[in-house]
Design a protein around this motif. Structure first.
Motif, short mmCIF file in Angstrom:
data_model
loop_
_atom_site.label_atom_id
_atom_site.label_comp_id
_atom_site.label_asym_id
_atom_site.label_seq_id
_atom_site.Cartn_x
_atom_site.Cartn_y
_atom_site.Cartn_z
N SER A 105 0.79 -1.28 0.12
CA SER A 105 -0.04 -0.14 0.06
C SER A 105 0.81 1.17 0.23
N ASP A 106 0.20 2.43 0.16
CA ASP A 106 0.87 3.68 0.14
C ASP A 106 1.58 3.78 1.72
N LYS A 107 1.35 2.82 2.68
CA LYS A 107 1.82 2.93 3.87
C LYS A 107 1.61 4.23 4.73
N ARG A 108 0.28 4.53 5.08
CA ARG A 108 0.16 5.75 5.81
C ARG A 108 0.40 5.43 7.48
N LYS A 109 0.75 6.42 8.10
CA LYS A 109 1.04 6.43 9.44
C LYS A 109 0.37 7.90 9.95
N LEU A 110 0.20 7.90 11.22
CA LEU A 110 -0.44 9.06 12.06
C LEU A 110 0.53 10.02 12.54
N TRP A 111 0.58 11.19 11.98
CA TRP A 111 1.62 12.13 12.58
C TRP A 111 0.51 12.98 13.29
N ALA A 112 1.20 13.23 14.74
CA ALA A 112 0.27 13.77 15.54
C ALA A 112 1.25 15.16 16.22
N PRO A 113 0.66 16.37 16.54
CA PRO A 113 1.48 17.35 16.96
C PRO A 113 1.70 17.46 18.23
N CYS A 114 2.89 17.88 18.69
CA CYS A 114 3.28 17.75 19.92
C CYS A 114 2.77 19.09 20.61
N PRO A 115 2.08 19.06 21.66
CA PRO A 115 1.32 20.16 22.39
C PRO A 115 2.48 21.28 22.97
N ARG A 116 3.72 20.99 22.98
CA ARG A 116 4.62 21.78 23.45
C ARG A 116 5.42 22.63 22.30
N CYS A 117 5.86 21.93 21.21
CA CYS A 117 6.46 22.71 20.20
C CYS A 117 5.84 22.73 18.95
N GLY A 118 4.74 21.87 18.69
CA GLY A 118 4.14 21.84 17.57
C GLY A 118 4.44 21.09 16.36
N GLU A 119 5.72 20.27 16.49
CA GLU A 119 6.48 19.40 15.66
C GLU A 119 5.68 18.06 15.70
N HIS A 165 4.17 8.84 30.34
CA HIS A 165 3.68 9.90 29.26
C HIS A 165 4.63 9.74 28.17
N ILE A 166 4.22 10.66 27.27
CA ILE A 166 4.98 10.56 25.84
C ILE A 166 5.92 11.61 25.93
N GLU A 167 7.00 11.25 25.24
CA GLU A 167 8.31 12.23 25.39
C GLU A 167 8.34 12.57 23.62
N CYS A 168 8.40 14.00 23.43
CA CYS A 168 8.44 14.52 22.15
C CYS A 168 9.93 14.42 21.56
N PRO A 169 10.17 13.93 20.48
CA PRO A 169 11.59 13.46 19.99
C PRO A 169 12.02 14.95 19.61
N SER A 170 11.52 15.89 19.29
CA SER A 170 12.12 17.12 19.00
C SER A 170 12.44 18.07 20.16
N CYS A 171 11.50 18.39 20.94
CA CYS A 171 11.93 19.13 22.24
C CYS A 171 12.01 18.64 23.42
N LYS A 172 11.95 17.25 23.32
CA LYS A 172 11.89 16.32 24.70
C LYS A 172 10.91 16.72 25.69
N GLY A 173 9.93 17.38 25.44
CA GLY A 173 8.90 17.78 26.31
C GLY A 173 7.97 16.53 26.68
N SER A 174 7.38 16.71 27.79
CA SER A 174 6.53 15.56 28.40
C SER A 174 5.24 15.87 28.10
N ILE A 175 4.56 14.90 27.33
CA ILE A 175 3.12 14.97 26.90
C ILE A 175 2.22 14.08 27.92
N GLU A 176 1.51 14.60 28.83
CA GLU A 176 0.70 13.83 29.70
C GLU A 176 -0.28 13.15 29.18
N ASP A 177 -0.89 12.03 29.77
CA ASP A 177 -1.90 11.27 29.35
C ASP A 177 -3.18 11.84 28.69
#
Length: 609
Positions: A226-240, A260-272
């Protein structure tokens, strides 16, 4: 200009061939679909796609004339079955045509029809008046066939070639395709189902499944096409934007509630608590945009509004204790296929872990229960007595061989000495064997049935090994067979799953703990050789479908088979951890320990020459 008397009839006739109106599928479902009370869903009432926003684009793909096939590689319980049902409702209401939904078996198909499809059709206001009465004898509302106005829906099982044959369909929904059989007498069931759509230019094929084994996963193969789609979500801290994977989930050691989820760009903590808004703003992006006709979507439990991150982490910490539970967690929660750690278990590693001690004289302290597996050959009985502790920690207590034809009662009388024995325990007292499974396949089935029937009172039962077991169960419920010797209780074992479970436990490096298999130094080389006499390899059948198969690399594998039956016997008596604790209390013998007999009429097992 006067209108001729035939023009309205001609216009009505040709209106049937007009293309369906371009409607937003998710908006149509939000308007017309109801989840009735008692429906198997976390939410009841009006359907709201906003609860699961990641399904919005896959829904629209089913109405896109440029898309022919939609592939959903989803983890368990995040909406793939509701995606199939919603697409069918839309098809019946807006773009009717012959439709088919296929599940792995006819039994699962009937359950889907009764529990999900029928309530969904009856509660959809756009389809009111188009359904047959559920109380009538009309075939318009049968379990495996439903008529909805101009549309018909066939509910089929992949294991039944007859249910797939001679049914041209334009809408094809295939659920849990990784659990479909690799082939039937008619060929590959998936290819057979797709062939049913060949006559329709505007066909729609929707496939959904949780992946299983790497290299033998149908849904993974189709996702790769397929065209192999994945879900790209924005970080609430940096928007990436980024694709949230398991390695982005963090928690403090021993405290899953801090997940929690750690943003790979800003290393910010995204709470549940921020996850819902994060995925509501997410976008599907294709990594192979040049592929046009096959749209593929991949998602896992982190997108679900019904799962909390701490619960996911807690489940992981529990699952990683044993290979088979980790495999299930990776399949069902992460939505990834399980990759076997290696083709085979190294025998040298197992021999180095062999343990000294005479377990015949005294069972180890952690042994709480004994079971037995008996493999029948044309000229002998191969026997393995296994001790079990908490978490299914096991000890290969006694490996024995009884020469003789299994059709001869004499050989079974010799086996009785082992089955009736009181096994001395290190802590005092003695244990008895609580359950025995005997292989009834092969040339001596009648002899086995006659023997186990006379020993039912000691929980000695017949068993058959079958690839895939019965309805995917490791050990089936008991079935009472009518034989010329009287009723016989029989169990079906999933031999492939049992062998995979045993091989996974042989790889556990710990010398004690849940799942560990303890091997005695006495006869260790032959025991290890027979335990590792088969390897799991990927092979393609004559229809080109890949599947995992156990391939023998040595002639003797009786210990592997016997251990599988002994584990099956344990699951017969204690299918849950709580059941094991109760079984252990029941099995604790109150009699004093018997002295080890100096003379026995049993030929002790010895390594083959």
């Amino acid at each position: 200009m006067a209108i001729g008397p035939l023009e309205p009839l001609v216009a009505a006739r040709y209106a049937r061939y007009e293309p369906p109106p371009r409607l937003c599928v998710s908006d149509w479902l939000d308007t017309h679909r109801i989840l009735p009370r008692g429906y198997p869903s976390p939410a009841q009432g009006p359907w709201r796609t906003s609860r699961t926003p990641y399904l919005r684009e896959p829904f629209e793909a089913t109405a896109d004339p440029g898309v022919e096939t939609v592939v959903l590689l989803f983890s368990s319980q995040i909406g793939k079955s509701e995606m199939l049902l919603g697409s069918l409702l839309y098809a019946c209401g807006v773009d009717p045509g012959p439709a088919m939904i296929v599940l792995p078996t006819l039994e699962l198909a009937a359950a889907m029809s009764t529990d999900r499809l029928a309530p969904a059709l009856r509660s959809c206001d756009a389809l009111a008046g188009k359904l047959g009465s559920p109380r009538s004898r009309s075939t318009d509302d049968a379990i495996h066939r439903k008529r909805v106005g101009d549309a018909t829906i066939t509910i089929s099982g992949a294991s039944s070639p007859a249910s797939l044959a001679a049914r041209p369909v334009r809408w094809l929904c295939c659920d849990e395709i990784d659990l479909w059989p690799a082939g039937t007498n008619e060929g590959d069931p998936l290819a057979q189902a797709i062939q049913r759509t060949a006559a329709f230019r505007r066909r729609k094929i929707i496939m959904a499944s949780t992946p299983t084994i790497k290299g033998a996963s149908r849904i993974e193969d189709w996702y790769e096409q397929s065209d192999k789609r994945k879900l790209w979500a924005p970080c609430p801290r940096c928007g990436e934007r980024f694709v949230v994977e398991w390695h982005h989930v963090r928690w403090e050691s021993g405290r899953p509630e801090t997940a929690h989820i750690e943003c790979p760009s800003c290393k910010g903590s995204i709470e549940d608590s921020e996850r819902a808004a994060m995925f509501a703003a997410a976008e599907w992006k294709a990594s192979e945009p040049e592929v046009k006709k096959i749209r593929g979507y991949r998602a896992w439990a982190v997108v679900s509004p019904w799962r909390r991150l701490p619960e996911i982490v807690e489940a992981f910490l529990e699952a990683k204790k044993q290979p088979h539970t980790l495999k299930e967690w990776i399949n069902l929660t992460r939505g990834e296929s399980w990759e076997e750690p290696g083709e085979k278990v190294e025998t040298n590693t197992l021999l180095a872990r062999a343990e000294p001690g005479d377990w015949l004289a005294a069972l180890p302290a952690r042994v709480r229960v004994l079971t037995c597996g008996v493999d029948t050959q044309d000229d002998r009985l191969e026997v393995l007595v296994v001790g079990w502790g908490m978490g299914e920690e096991s000890w290969l207590v006694s490996r024995e061989l009884f020469p003789g034809d299994p059709a001869n009662p004499h050989v079974w009388k010799e086996l009785d000495e082992t089955l009736e024995r009181k096994w001395p325990h290190e802590d005092g007292g003695a244990l008895s064997i609580v359950c025995t499974l005997v292989d009834a396949a092969g040339h001596k089935t009648d002899g086995v049935y006659q023997a186990v029937r006379a020993r039912h009172h000691r929980r000695v039962f017949a068993s058959f090994g079958r690839s895939g077991g019965e309805k995917g169960m490791l050990v089936s419920p008991p079935k009472q067979l009518k034989t010329s010797f009287g009723p016989v209780i029989r169990y079906i074992l999933d031999v492939d799953a049992l062998k995979a479970l045993i091989h996974g436990r042989l790889r556990i490096p710990a010398r004690q703990g849940s799942g560990t298999i303890h091997i005695p130094t006495l006869g260790a080389e032959s025991l290890v050789n027979e335990l590792t006499a088969e390897v799991l390899r990927t092979e393609r059948n004559k229809y080109g479908v890949p599947s995992k198969k156990w391939i023998p690399i040595r002639d003797r594998n009786e210990t592997l088979d016997c251990l599988g039956m002994a584990l099956g016997a344990l699951r017969v008596m204690a299918p849950t951890p709580g059941g094991f604790a109760r079984l252990a209390e029941m099995a604790a013998a109150k009699e004093g320990a018997e002295p080890k007999p100096s003379e026995r009429r049993v030929k002790r097992w010895s390594p083959p020459q």
